[in-house]
Scaffold this active site. Structure first.
Site, short mmCIF file in Angstrom:
data_model
loop_
_atom_site.label_atom_id
_atom_site.label_comp_id
_atom_site.label_asym_id
_atom_site.label_seq_id
_atom_site.Cartn_x
_atom_site.Cartn_y
_atom_site.Cartn_z
N GLN A 167 7.58 -9.53 8.03
CA GLN A 167 8.57 -9.40 7.13
C GLN A 167 9.24 -8.22 7.72
O GLN A 167 10.16 -7.65 7.12
CB GLN A 167 8.46 -9.05 5.57
CG GLN A 167 7.39 -7.93 5.58
CD GLN A 167 7.34 -7.81 3.65
OE1 GLN A 167 6.58 -8.45 3.28
NE2 GLN A 167 7.96 -7.00 3.02
N GLN A 211 14.61 -9.17 -3.69
CA GLN A 211 13.27 -9.75 -3.66
C GLN A 211 13.00 -10.57 -4.85
O GLN A 211 12.31 -11.60 -4.86
CB GLN A 211 12.19 -8.61 -3.09
CG GLN A 211 10.81 -9.21 -3.07
CD GLN A 211 10.05 -8.16 -2.54
OE1 GLN A 211 9.85 -7.75 -1.33
NE2 GLN A 211 9.38 -7.29 -3.40
N GLY A 229 0.95 -1.16 0.01
CA GLY A 229 0.08 -0.01 0.01
C GLY A 229 0.93 1.29 -0.15
O GLY A 229 2.11 1.30 -0.42
N GLY A 245 8.69 -4.84 -8.70
CA GLY A 245 9.67 -3.82 -9.07
C GLY A 245 11.08 -4.18 -8.67
O GLY A 245 11.29 -4.76 -8.02
N LEU A 291 0.50 3.55 -2.09
CA LEU A 291 0.90 3.60 -3.61
C LEU A 291 1.44 4.72 -4.34
O LEU A 291 0.91 5.84 -3.73
CB LEU A 291 -0.47 3.00 -4.33
CG LEU A 291 -1.19 1.86 -3.72
CD1 LEU A 291 -2.27 1.39 -4.73
CD2 LEU A 291 -0.15 0.47 -3.95
N HIS A 292 2.25 4.39 -4.99
CA HIS A 292 3.00 5.51 -5.72
C HIS A 292 3.12 5.06 -7.25
O HIS A 292 2.56 4.33 -7.60
CB HIS A 292 4.49 6.00 -5.28
CG HIS A 292 5.26 4.90 -4.84
ND1 HIS A 292 5.69 3.96 -5.98
CD2 HIS A 292 5.87 4.34 -3.70
CE1 HIS A 292 6.49 3.13 -5.43
NE2 HIS A 292 6.55 3.23 -4.08
N HIS A 319 4.15 1.84 -8.21
CA HIS A 319 3.21 0.67 -7.90
C HIS A 319 1.97 0.88 -9.38
O HIS A 319 1.56 -0.30 -9.87
CB HIS A 319 2.26 0.81 -6.69
CG HIS A 319 2.93 0.58 -5.64
ND1 HIS A 319 3.28 1.53 -4.76
CD2 HIS A 319 3.68 -0.27 -4.93
CE1 HIS A 319 3.81 1.30 -3.71
NE2 HIS A 319 4.24 -0.01 -3.74
N SER A 370 7.67 4.00 -0.77
CA SER A 370 6.58 4.43 0.38
C SER A 370 7.51 5.15 1.32
O SER A 370 6.70 6.16 2.19
CB SER A 370 5.83 3.36 0.80
OG SER A 370 5.13 2.69 -0.42
N VAL A 388 11.05 3.09 -11.04
CA VAL A 388 10.55 4.24 -11.34
C VAL A 388 11.26 5.14 -10.53
O VAL A 388 11.11 5.23 -9.05
CB VAL A 388 8.95 4.33 -11.18
CG1 VAL A 388 8.41 5.78 -11.49
CG2 VAL A 388 8.49 3.22 -12.19
O1 PAF Z 1 7.60 -5.18 -1.99
C1 PAF Z 1 6.75 -5.19 -1.27
O2 PAF Z 1 5.79 -4.32 -1.24
C2 PAF Z 1 6.49 -6.42 -0.30
O3 PAF Z 1 7.88 -7.34 0.14
C3 PAF Z 1 5.56 -7.82 -0.98
C4 PAF Z 1 6.21 -8.20 -2.00
C5 PAF Z 1 4.24 -7.09 -0.98
C6 PAF Z 1 5.34 -8.72 -0.04
O4 PAF Z 1 4.85 -8.05 1.32
#
Ligand code: PAF
Length: 300
Positions: A66, A158, A37, A152, A39-40, A43, A191, A181
């Site tokens: 996480q 990741q 969330g 991204g 969002l920018h 996203h 974010s 971006v």
């Molecule tokens: O990249 C993220 O925003 C997070 O690590 C993800 C992939 C949504 C998992 O919570």
């Protein structure tokens, strides 16, 4: 656009849509954009790519598992109303917005863990972070059963870790890595940028600027080895008094293996990545540049 909180409800909705399409002799492709969330434009760019599918699912979930105990889970920026407006604008079909109790209803006894790729870079300073990511993303994959999932490249590690998970567990989904971006002045969108003071933000531009300069120097032959590249980036970043380096590393991508110090960048087989994590005050920013075989950056 519909908003769903319960995993089981989303599973039924996706099944219903797939059956309806199958009855008409069509296959449905489902695209998933997993986010936390706030969002920018980064996203939004993933959502635009995902529009190539028949159904676009956006998940918004600040995943507690996480975050480490001293990290920013509580204060991670959240703005559901703004996120929903942006989702609507970008043509999202389904927003999955569970609460913690929906994703983790009782003490879970299963986690998904990828080894090796998770031990360096962000994995070294954020122990357990990637277990949280792989666990939640595999839950999302089981709930949504997407054909394509969009991530991204700012979080390049990741992408490497999730690609390994998908391969190792034969998950029937294609990951689509999407370019970083940036703001007009080069700052990679995140974010967490809202945490930065004006002065920190100004100095944080050194991340993208140093990567850009490094690329020029590689192309012109001024930087030839992985060690030169690392030293250049380190010096450039440390020229900013507010910058505190967590790591500056140059590795293979997506294998994330160390390169011999004197390895010549232009002679290395496959892609390599220059990856940075730097703190400005309590805000930790990451950025990276992927270099193809001939030293051409494709995701910078
Ligand atoms: O990249 C993220 O925003 C997070 O690590 C993800 C992939 C949504 C998992 O919570």
């Amino acid at each position: 656009m519909i908003v769903i909180q319960e995993p089981a409800e989303l599973q039924s909705e996706i099944k219903r849509r797939r059956f309806a399409a199958a009855r008409m002799g069509r296959e449905l492709s489902v695209g998933l954009v997993p986010t936390m969330g706030y969002l920018h434009e980064g996203h939004a760019s993933l959502l635009r790519k995902a529009r190539a599918n028949d159904v676009v699912v956006l998940s918004i979930f600040v995943n507690p598992i996480q975050f480490g105990p001293n990290e920013d889970f509580e204060r991670y920026p959240r703005d559901a109303q703004r996120d929903l407006a942006l989702a609507e604008q970008e043509g999202v079909d389904i927003v999955f917005m569970p609460e913690v109790k929906h994703m983790y209803p009782q003490r879970a006894k299963t986690k998904v863990q990828v080894s090796d790729l998770t031990s360096g870079l962000c994995g070294a300073s954020r122990p357990g972070h990637f277990d949280g990511v792989t666990t939640v993303v595999s839950k999302l994959f089981h709930i949504v059963v997407p054909d394509f999932a969009y991530f991204g490249m700012k979080d390049a590690q990741q992408v490497a870790v999730l690609s390994q998970m998908v391969r190792d567990l034969n998950m029937n989904v294609t990951l689509v890595p999407c370019p970083i971006v940036r703001e007009q002045d080069g700052l990679a969108l995140s974010s967490r940028n809202v945490y930065l003071s004006d002065e920190q933000r100004e100095q944080a531009l050194v991340l993208s600027a140093s990567l850009k300069e490094a690329r020029q120097r590689i192309d012109e032959g001024g930087i030839t080895t992985a060690a030169d590249l690392k030293a250049f980036l380190t010096d450039r970043i440390l020229s900013k008094p507010l910058a505190e380096i967590d790591y500056v590393d140059v590795l293979t991508f997506p294998g994330l293996e160390a390169l011999p110090e004197n390895a010549k960048i232009q002679e290395i087989e496959g892609d390599i990545i220059a990856a940075l994590a730097v703190k400005f005050g309590s805000t930790r920013l990451i950025d990276n540049m992927l270099l193809q075989k001939k030293g051409v950056a494709i995701y910078a």
